[in-house]
Design a protein around this motif. Structure first.
Motif, PDB file in Angstrom:
ATOM      1  N   UNK A  81       0.939  -1.141  -0.064  1.00 51.63           N
ATOM      2  CA  UNK A  81       0.203  -0.063   0.025  1.00 51.63           C
ATOM      3  C   UNK A  81       0.730   1.273   0.056  1.00 51.63           C
ATOM      4  N   UNK A  82       1.949   1.413   0.761  1.00 56.57           N
ATOM      5  CA  UNK A  82       2.839   2.482   0.894  1.00 56.57           C
ATOM      6  C   UNK A  82       3.539   2.573  -0.409  1.00 56.57           C
ATOM      7  N   UNK A 137       3.406   5.939  -3.173  1.00 56.01           N
ATOM      8  CA  UNK A 137       4.535   6.590  -3.662  1.00 56.01           C
ATOM      9  C   UNK A 137       4.567   6.402  -5.238  1.00 56.01           C
ATOM     10  N   UNK A 138       4.052   5.232  -5.733  1.00 55.55           N
ATOM     11  CA  UNK A 138       4.061   5.158  -6.963  1.00 55.55           C
ATOM     12  C   UNK A 138       2.921   6.258  -7.538  1.00 55.55           C
ATOM     13  N   UNK A 139       1.915   6.182  -7.053  1.00 56.09           N
ATOM     14  CA  UNK A 139       0.964   7.314  -7.462  1.00 56.09           C
ATOM     15  C   UNK A 139       1.127   8.824  -7.360  1.00 56.09           C
ATOM     16  N   UNK A 140       2.123   8.837  -6.414  1.00 51.86           N
ATOM     17  CA  UNK A 140       2.707  10.111  -5.923  1.00 51.86           C
ATOM     18  C   UNK A 140       3.580  10.480  -7.049  1.00 51.86           C
ATOM     19  N   UNK A 141       4.599   9.684  -7.382  1.00 49.41           N
ATOM     20  CA  UNK A 141       5.381   9.769  -8.565  1.00 49.41           C
ATOM     21  C   UNK A 141       4.893  10.235  -9.902  1.00 49.41           C
ATOM     22  N   UNK A 142       3.650   9.437 -10.140  1.00 51.54           N
ATOM     23  CA  UNK A 142       2.936   9.878 -11.677  1.00 51.54           C
ATOM     24  C   UNK A 142       2.312  11.113 -11.278  1.00 51.54           C
ATOM     25  N   UNK A 143       1.805  11.465 -10.266  1.00 48.34           N
ATOM     26  CA  UNK A 143       1.021  12.874  -9.999  1.00 48.34           C
ATOM     27  C   UNK A 143       2.025  14.015 -10.395  1.00 48.34           C
ATOM     28  N   UNK A 144       3.177  13.645  -9.568  1.00 49.67           N
ATOM     29  CA  UNK A 144       4.119  14.954  -9.622  1.00 49.67           C
ATOM     30  C   UNK A 144       4.773  14.961 -11.070  1.00 49.67           C
ATOM     31  N   UNK A 145       5.004  13.665 -11.770  1.00 53.76           N
ATOM     32  CA  UNK A 145       5.416  13.726 -13.046  1.00 53.76           C
ATOM     33  C   UNK A 145       4.478  14.506 -13.921  1.00 53.76           C
ATOM     34  N   UNK A 158      11.221   6.480 -12.040  1.00 48.86           N
ATOM     35  CA  UNK A 158      11.110   5.829 -10.603  1.00 48.86           C
ATOM     36  C   UNK A 158       9.739   5.027 -11.073  1.00 48.86           C
ATOM     37  N   UNK A 159       8.549   5.819 -11.430  1.00 51.09           N
ATOM     38  CA  UNK A 159       7.280   5.288 -11.762  1.00 51.09           C
ATOM     39  C   UNK A 159       7.378   4.227 -12.893  1.00 51.09           C
ATOM     40  N   UNK A 160       8.147   4.571 -13.764  1.00 56.20           N
ATOM     41  CA  UNK A 160       8.336   3.690 -14.998  1.00 56.20           C
ATOM     42  C   UNK A 160       9.056   2.339 -14.668  1.00 56.20           C
ATOM     43  N   UNK A 190      -2.271  -4.760 -11.725  1.00 63.05           N
ATOM     44  CA  UNK A 190      -1.622  -3.486 -10.770  1.00 63.05           C
ATOM     45  C   UNK A 190      -2.447  -2.496 -10.745  1.00 63.05           C
ATOM     46  N   UNK A 191      -2.334  -1.662  -9.879  1.00 65.22           N
ATOM     47  CA  UNK A 191      -3.140  -0.326  -9.548  1.00 65.22           C
ATOM     48  C   UNK A 191      -3.237   0.477 -10.804  1.00 65.22           C
TER      49      UNK A 191
END
Length: 175
Positions: free
Chosen positions: A7-8, A12-20, A65-67, A174-175
């Motif tokens: 979950x964490x 973090x993955x979603x945060x990377x996507x949103x930041x990008x 990182x997300x990729x 995956x999410x």
């Protein structure tokens, strides 16, 4: 424990996507402004170019990182896909170790670069320290490091069951 870690890392993955995504969006607003001020108003703004470059750096390191976590990074697999299962696992382990060393390098030396250049200022943006422009390097490296460790310990994101935030189970996705 495993579900909490997943979950964490999902967050973090979603945060990377949103930041990008936010970086690309803001860049797409800033660049036309710079063009408008230069060619229509005749008084080019000094800040759009360095801010756009900074946003591209943010996009690159957080997006990478997300990729990596999504398995969407650039990979040359022509040779490894033709190997038998044993050597294929060995090569995958070698790739993980090499990626781990790159992520550690980015985190450690990127942090040193930030600290050593923090006292310098950018000419076009005097309020921003140069070290702040390098922050995406160690942050992106650290997040990639987390994703590499997750991959090494818990497996590839796309090949395991996913437990969503409302505890619904999705098989092999995956999410």
């Amino acid at each position: 424990m495993k579900n909490n870690i997943l979950r964490l890392t999902d967050i973090l993955y979603l945060a990377c996507i949103w930041i990008s995504g936010a970086s690309i969006f803001v860049m797409s607003l800033i660049i036309p402004w710079g063009i408008f001020t230069r060619y229509v108003l005749g008084t080019g703004s000094q800040w759009p170019e360095p801010i756009s470059i900074l946003l591209m750096v943010v996009f690159t390191f957080f997006g990478a990182a997300a990729a990596y976590r999504a398995g969407a990074h650039i990979a040359v697999a022509m040779v490894t896909e033709r190997l038998p299962a044993g050597p294929k696992r060995l090569m995958a382990g070698l790739v993980d170790v090499l990626m781990l060393s790159v992520a550690v390098f980015m985190t450690v030396y990127g942090s040193k670069l930030c600290m050593e250049t923090w006292g310098q200022n950018i000419g076009e943006i005097p309020w921003m320290p140069v070290g702040a422009t390098y922050l995406p390097v160690p942050l992106g490296g650290f997040i990639t490091l987390i994703f590499i460790l997750e991959h090494m310990v818990l497996g590839y994101q796309g090949q395991r069951d996913v437990v969503t935030f409302d505890h619904e189970k999705i098989e092999g996705g995956a999410l």
